[in-house]
Design a protein around this motif. Structure first.
Motif, PDB file in Angstrom:
ATOM      1  N   TYR A  84      38.951 -22.840  73.328  1.00  0.00           N
ATOM      2  CA  TYR A  84      39.357 -23.907  74.241  1.00  0.00           C
ATOM      3  C   TYR A  84      38.224 -24.310  75.178  1.00  0.00           C
ATOM      4  O   TYR A  84      37.949 -25.507  75.352  1.00  0.00           O
ATOM      5  N   ASN A  85      37.546 -23.353  75.773  1.00  0.00           N
ATOM      6  CA  ASN A  85      36.522 -23.677  76.768  1.00  0.00           C
ATOM      7  C   ASN A  85      35.223 -24.158  76.145  1.00  0.00           C
ATOM      8  O   ASN A  85      34.457 -24.879  76.800  1.00  0.00           O
ATOM      9  N   ILE A  86      34.951 -23.791  74.906  1.00  0.00           N
ATOM     10  CA  ILE A  86      33.726 -24.238  74.253  1.00  0.00           C
ATOM     11  C   ILE A  86      33.898 -25.613  73.619  1.00  0.00           C
ATOM     12  O   ILE A  86      33.004 -26.463  73.696  1.00  0.00           O
ATOM     13  N   LEU A  87      35.046 -25.867  72.992  1.00  0.00           N
ATOM     14  CA  LEU A  87      35.213 -27.105  72.230  1.00  0.00           C
ATOM     15  C   LEU A  87      35.918 -28.224  72.987  1.00  0.00           C
ATOM     16  O   LEU A  87      35.795 -29.391  72.622  1.00  0.00           O
ATOM     17  N   SER A  88      36.692 -27.891  74.016  1.00  0.00           N
ATOM     18  CA  SER A  88      37.404 -28.953  74.731  1.00  0.00           C
ATOM     19  C   SER A  88      36.449 -29.728  75.638  1.00  0.00           C
ATOM     20  O   SER A  88      35.483 -29.169  76.162  1.00  0.00           O
ATOM     21  N   THR A  89      36.733 -31.004  75.812  1.00  0.00           N
ATOM     22  CA  THR A  89      35.914 -31.872  76.653  1.00  0.00           C
ATOM     23  C   THR A  89      36.818 -32.781  77.472  1.00  0.00           C
ATOM     24  O   THR A  89      37.532 -33.620  76.912  1.00  0.00           O
ATOM     25  N   PHE A  90      36.810 -32.604  78.781  1.00  0.00           N
ATOM     26  CA  PHE A  90      37.597 -33.434  79.690  1.00  0.00           C
ATOM     27  C   PHE A  90      39.066 -33.524  79.250  1.00  0.00           C
ATOM     28  O   PHE A  90      39.652 -34.601  79.187  1.00  0.00           O
ATOM     29  N   GLY A  91      39.640 -32.391  78.922  1.00  0.00           N
ATOM     30  CA  GLY A  91      41.056 -32.341  78.586  1.00  0.00           C
ATOM     31  C   GLY A  91      41.387 -32.686  77.154  1.00  0.00           C
ATOM     32  O   GLY A  91      42.551 -32.609  76.753  1.00  0.00           O
TER      33      GLY A  91
ATOM     34  N   VAL B 235      45.635 -22.187  70.460  1.00  0.00           N
ATOM     35  CA  VAL B 235      45.227 -23.506  70.956  1.00  0.00           C
ATOM     36  C   VAL B 235      46.206 -24.568  70.484  1.00  0.00           C
ATOM     37  O   VAL B 235      46.620 -25.449  71.252  1.00  0.00           O
ATOM     38  N   TYR B 236      46.605 -24.485  69.223  1.00  0.00           N
ATOM     39  CA  TYR B 236      47.577 -25.458  68.700  1.00  0.00           C
ATOM     40  C   TYR B 236      48.905 -25.350  69.451  1.00  0.00           C
ATOM     41  O   TYR B 236      49.488 -26.367  69.842  1.00  0.00           O
ATOM     42  N   LEU B 237      49.376 -24.130  69.676  1.00  0.00           N
ATOM     43  CA  LEU B 237      50.650 -23.950  70.374  1.00  0.00           C
ATOM     44  C   LEU B 237      50.544 -24.388  71.833  1.00  0.00           C
ATOM     45  O   LEU B 237      51.514 -24.886  72.413  1.00  0.00           O
ATOM     46  N   TYR B 238      49.372 -24.216  72.431  1.00  0.00           N
ATOM     47  CA  TYR B 238      49.169 -24.664  73.810  1.00  0.00           C
ATOM     48  C   TYR B 238      49.368 -26.176  73.910  1.00  0.00           C
ATOM     49  O   TYR B 238      50.073 -26.668  74.810  1.00  0.00           O
ATOM     50  N   TYR B 239      48.774 -26.916  72.993  1.00  0.00           N
ATOM     51  CA  TYR B 239      48.916 -28.372  73.034  1.00  0.00           C
ATOM     52  C   TYR B 239      50.308 -28.814  72.602  1.00  0.00           C
ATOM     53  O   TYR B 239      50.802 -29.852  73.038  1.00  0.00           O
ATOM     54  N   THR B 240      50.968 -28.010  71.762  1.00  0.00           N
ATOM     55  CA  THR B 240      52.331 -28.357  71.355  1.00  0.00           C
ATOM     56  C   THR B 240      53.309 -28.207  72.514  1.00  0.00           C
ATOM     57  O   THR B 240      54.136 -29.092  72.769  1.00  0.00           O
ATOM     58  N   ALA B 241      53.212 -27.094  73.226  1.00  0.00           N
ATOM     59  CA  ALA B 241      54.176 -26.808  74.286  1.00  0.00           C
ATOM     60  C   ALA B 241      53.799 -27.443  75.622  1.00  0.00           C
ATOM     61  O   ALA B 241      54.679 -27.848  76.385  1.00  0.00           O
ATOM     62  N   LEU B 242      52.506 -27.538  75.914  1.00  0.00           N
ATOM     63  CA  LEU B 242      52.088 -28.007  77.233  1.00  0.00           C
ATOM     64  C   LEU B 242      51.326 -29.320  77.191  1.00  0.00           C
ATOM     65  O   LEU B 242      50.809 -29.767  78.209  1.00  0.00           O
ATOM     66  N   GLY B 243      51.251 -29.925  76.007  1.00  0.00           N
ATOM     67  CA  GLY B 243      50.581 -31.215  75.895  1.00  0.00           C
ATOM     68  C   GLY B 243      51.465 -32.339  76.398  1.00  0.00           C
ATOM     69  O   GLY B 243      52.467 -32.128  77.103  1.00  0.00           O
TER      70      GLY B 243
END
Length: 249
Positions: A186-193, A204-212
């Protein structure tokens, strides 16, 4: 709703792709960490001078936050500009700068993620192996020396068998930690959210599924349960294959 959420997740190509991403990550990180940490433990165990110092140096990265280490790797070592450490070294040899994190082909981002994880965790598993090595009776090595055995033969027939329980525990912990990979991805590949569509491990997929933006807690929870069951099944199977907990371990 209900059981339908589980079926939806199992049918979801993005969720299955996240499991493939984990598999690719685990196939490399598990054996590589195992070999490096075991090799480091053997070297430290043979050291007769300043052993405590070297043990502390190897273990020190374990105390570092995954988030902090990921940002250092992203912004200082593998930044896509010439001022980054990696590109600076390549520049000495006349090699053009590489955009490590913005290309999916070739997937240079794997080098960044894997090296960050190796630096963070090798020291911890080295300590586990070192504890196992120190439990091996010196009389076994003395008997081997009398018989003329040395080097690879001693390692293969004495050290490695005596480390079977430790090796099993290390492999199990490595596999579970690989399943739980999140911070470095998440911290290496994500850019400005935002996060690229590639290299999404399950968490990471579940993070965006539940909290996206969709706030889909139902499918996110179902995916988390599925992931937990997969980890439990893999752990049990691995333990049975490697005979963890057998009498005498």
């Amino acid at each position: 709703m209900g059981l339908g959420n589980y079926l939806d997740m199992l049918r979801d190509p993005a969720f299955r792709s996240s499991l493939v991403t984990f598999l690719a990550f685990a196939v490399f990180i598990v054996p590589t960490t195992f070999v490096i940490s075991l090799g480091a433990a053997l070297l430290v165990a043979r050291t007769r001078v300043m052993q405590s110092f070297f043990r502390s140096v190897f273990f020190l990265p374990t105390a570092c936050s995954y988030v902090v280490a990921s940002l250092i790797w992203k912004m200082s070592i593998f930044s896509g500009i010439r001022s980054g450490l990696a590109n600076g070294v390549l520049g000495w040899f006349g090699v053009d700068s590489i955009p490590w994190l913005s290309l999916a082909d070739p997937p240079w981002y794997w080098l960044v993620i894997v090296t960050a994880r190796l630096w963070l965790q090798v020291g911890f598993y080295m300590i586990l192996f070192l504890a196992g090595i120190q439990r091996i009776s010196p009389t076994l090595y003395e008997a081997a020396a009398i018989d003329g055995a040395e080097g690879w033969k001693v390692f293969r027939h004495i050290t490695l068998p005596q480390l079977r329980a430790t090796s099993t525990a290390v492999l199990l912990l490595l596999l579970i930690n690989a399943f739980q990979a999140f911070d470095e991805f998440y911290n290496i590949l994500s850019t400005f959210g935002t996060y690229p569509p590639y290299a999404r491990p399950p968490l990471v997929y579940l993070y965006y599924t539940a909290l996206g933006s969709g706030q889909d807690f139902g499918h996110g929870s179902a995916g988390a349960v599925i992931l937990t069951l997969i980890i439990a099944i893999v752990a049990v199977v691995q333990g049975r294959i490697l005979r963890l907990g057998d009498r005498g371990d």
